[in-house]
Design a protein around this motif. Structure first.
Motif, short mmCIF file in Angstrom:
data_model
loop_
_atom_site.label_atom_id
_atom_site.label_comp_id
_atom_site.label_asym_id
_atom_site.label_seq_id
_atom_site.Cartn_x
_atom_site.Cartn_y
_atom_site.Cartn_z
N ARG A 114 -11.53 20.35 4.52
CA ARG A 114 -10.62 19.43 5.20
C ARG A 114 -11.21 18.86 6.49
N GLU A 115 -12.53 18.70 6.51
CA GLU A 115 -13.21 18.07 7.63
C GLU A 115 -13.24 16.56 7.46
N ALA A 116 -12.87 16.11 6.29
CA ALA A 116 -12.82 14.69 5.96
C ALA A 116 -11.66 14.48 5.01
N ARG A 117 -11.25 13.23 4.85
CA ARG A 117 -10.17 12.96 3.90
C ARG A 117 -10.56 11.80 3.01
N ALA A 118 -10.11 11.90 1.77
CA ALA A 118 -10.38 10.85 0.78
C ALA A 118 -9.18 9.93 0.71
N VAL A 119 -9.46 8.63 0.73
CA VAL A 119 -8.40 7.62 0.65
C VAL A 119 -8.77 6.58 -0.40
N LEU A 120 -7.75 5.89 -0.88
CA LEU A 120 -7.96 4.81 -1.83
C LEU A 120 -8.44 3.58 -1.07
N GLY A 121 -9.58 3.09 -1.48
CA GLY A 121 -10.07 1.85 -0.91
C GLY A 121 -9.39 0.67 -1.59
N GLN A 122 -9.54 0.62 -2.89
CA GLN A 122 -8.93 -0.46 -3.67
C GLN A 122 -8.70 0.02 -5.09
N LYS A 123 -7.47 -0.12 -5.56
CA LYS A 123 -7.12 0.25 -6.94
C LYS A 123 -7.66 -0.82 -7.88
N ASP A 124 -8.18 -0.40 -9.02
CA ASP A 124 -8.68 -1.31 -10.05
C ASP A 124 -9.61 -2.37 -9.48
N ILE A 125 -10.60 -1.93 -8.75
CA ILE A 125 -11.62 -2.87 -8.25
C ILE A 125 -12.27 -3.56 -9.44
N VAL A 126 -12.38 -2.82 -10.53
CA VAL A 126 -12.66 -3.30 -11.88
C VAL A 126 -11.64 -2.54 -12.72
N TRP A 127 -11.12 -3.12 -13.79
CA TRP A 127 -10.06 -2.45 -14.54
C TRP A 127 -10.46 -1.01 -14.86
N GLY A 128 -9.60 -0.06 -14.50
CA GLY A 128 -9.84 1.35 -14.80
C GLY A 128 -10.72 2.07 -13.80
N ILE A 129 -11.14 1.36 -12.76
CA ILE A 129 -12.06 1.93 -11.77
C ILE A 129 -11.48 1.69 -10.37
N ASP A 130 -11.37 2.75 -9.57
CA ASP A 130 -10.89 2.65 -8.20
C ASP A 130 -12.04 2.85 -7.23
N ARG A 131 -11.93 2.21 -6.06
CA ARG A 131 -12.90 2.45 -4.97
C ARG A 131 -12.33 3.56 -4.10
N VAL A 132 -13.10 4.60 -3.90
CA VAL A 132 -12.72 5.75 -3.09
C VAL A 132 -13.54 5.74 -1.80
N LEU A 133 -12.89 6.05 -0.69
CA LEU A 133 -13.60 6.21 0.58
C LEU A 133 -13.28 7.59 1.15
N VAL A 134 -14.28 8.23 1.70
CA VAL A 134 -14.10 9.49 2.41
C VAL A 134 -14.35 9.18 3.88
N LEU A 135 -13.36 9.51 4.70
CA LEU A 135 -13.41 9.20 6.12
C LEU A 135 -13.56 10.47 6.94
N PHE A 136 -14.49 10.44 7.88
CA PHE A 136 -14.69 11.53 8.82
C PHE A 136 -14.14 11.11 10.18
N PRO A 137 -13.68 12.05 10.98
CA PRO A 137 -13.09 11.70 12.28
C PRO A 137 -14.04 10.96 13.22
N ASP A 138 -15.36 11.17 13.07
CA ASP A 138 -16.31 10.51 13.95
C ASP A 138 -16.67 9.09 13.50
N GLY A 139 -16.03 8.60 12.43
CA GLY A 139 -16.28 7.23 11.98
C GLY A 139 -17.19 7.13 10.77
N ARG A 140 -17.87 8.21 10.41
CA ARG A 140 -18.69 8.16 9.19
C ARG A 140 -17.78 7.98 7.99
N ALA A 141 -18.28 7.24 7.02
CA ALA A 141 -17.51 7.03 5.79
C ALA A 141 -18.48 6.91 4.63
N TYR A 142 -18.00 7.31 3.47
CA TYR A 142 -18.78 7.22 2.24
C TYR A 142 -17.87 6.62 1.18
#
Length: 171
Positions: A114-142
């Motif tokens: 729980r040092e980072a949290r996963a959030v939805l970037g965009q649902k169905d960026i392509v049909w059936g595929i979501d964009r996931v982002l992992v956010l860290f408190p210091d601003g790093r993201a993946y």
């Protein structure tokens, strides 16, 4: 040399070349750098997409598959303070070894601790595929693309389940 030795040597050489070619195709070929986008989308609980300007963006993608997208970036810390939609089952995919800013194991461990949290970037960026982002408190993201529940069913050959958007028309 006997004929058997020549044939065996040819088979071993062919197998070694085929293995090397498959490795190269999986790890290096097809991947292309992604130009830094002006904004990154984050889904909010109100149903809107929050647009945030990324910093230090480094990304790769491949036209051969929509789930080959990987990105490392920094977002302003206030971006993670918003009411964002949590992503229930993030599974960071392994990136090619040469794309060393994206460490799937470290991202997964940070999520578990729980040092980072996963959030939805965009649902169905392509049909059936979501964009996931992992956010860290210091601003790093993946970021990566992940097959969603609708895509998992349809990509397995089943009909579109209730509650899923219709499949797009094929050309």
């Amino acid at each position: 040399m006997t004929t058997a030795r020549v044939l065996l040597s040819a088979m071993l050489l062919t197998a070694a070349l085929a293995g090397a070619a498959m490795w190269y195709l999986q790890v290096y070929a097809f991947y292309e750098p992604v130009e830094p986008p002006e904004t990154v989308h984050l889904a909010t609980a109100s149903g809107r997409l929050l647009e945030v300007a990324p910093v230090d963006f480094e990304g790769i993608d491949a036209p051969s598959s929509p789930i080959r997208y990987r990105a490392c970036l920094r977002l302003p810390p206030e971006a993670s303070a918003r009411d964002l939609v949590p992503f229930a089952d993030p599974r960071p995919p392994v990136a090619p070894p040469w794309f060393d800013c994206f460490d799937a194991a470290a991202i997964g461990e940070a999520l578990e601790r729980r040092e980072a949290r996963a959030v939805l970037g965009q649902k169905d960026i392509v049909w059936g595929i979501d964009r996931v982002l992992v956010l860290f408190p210091d601003g790093r993201a993946y970021a990566w693309n992940q097959i969603n529940a609708c895509g998992a069913v349809v990509f397995d050959g089943e009909p579109v389940p209730d509650g899923c958007p219709p499949l797009p028309e094929r050309d």
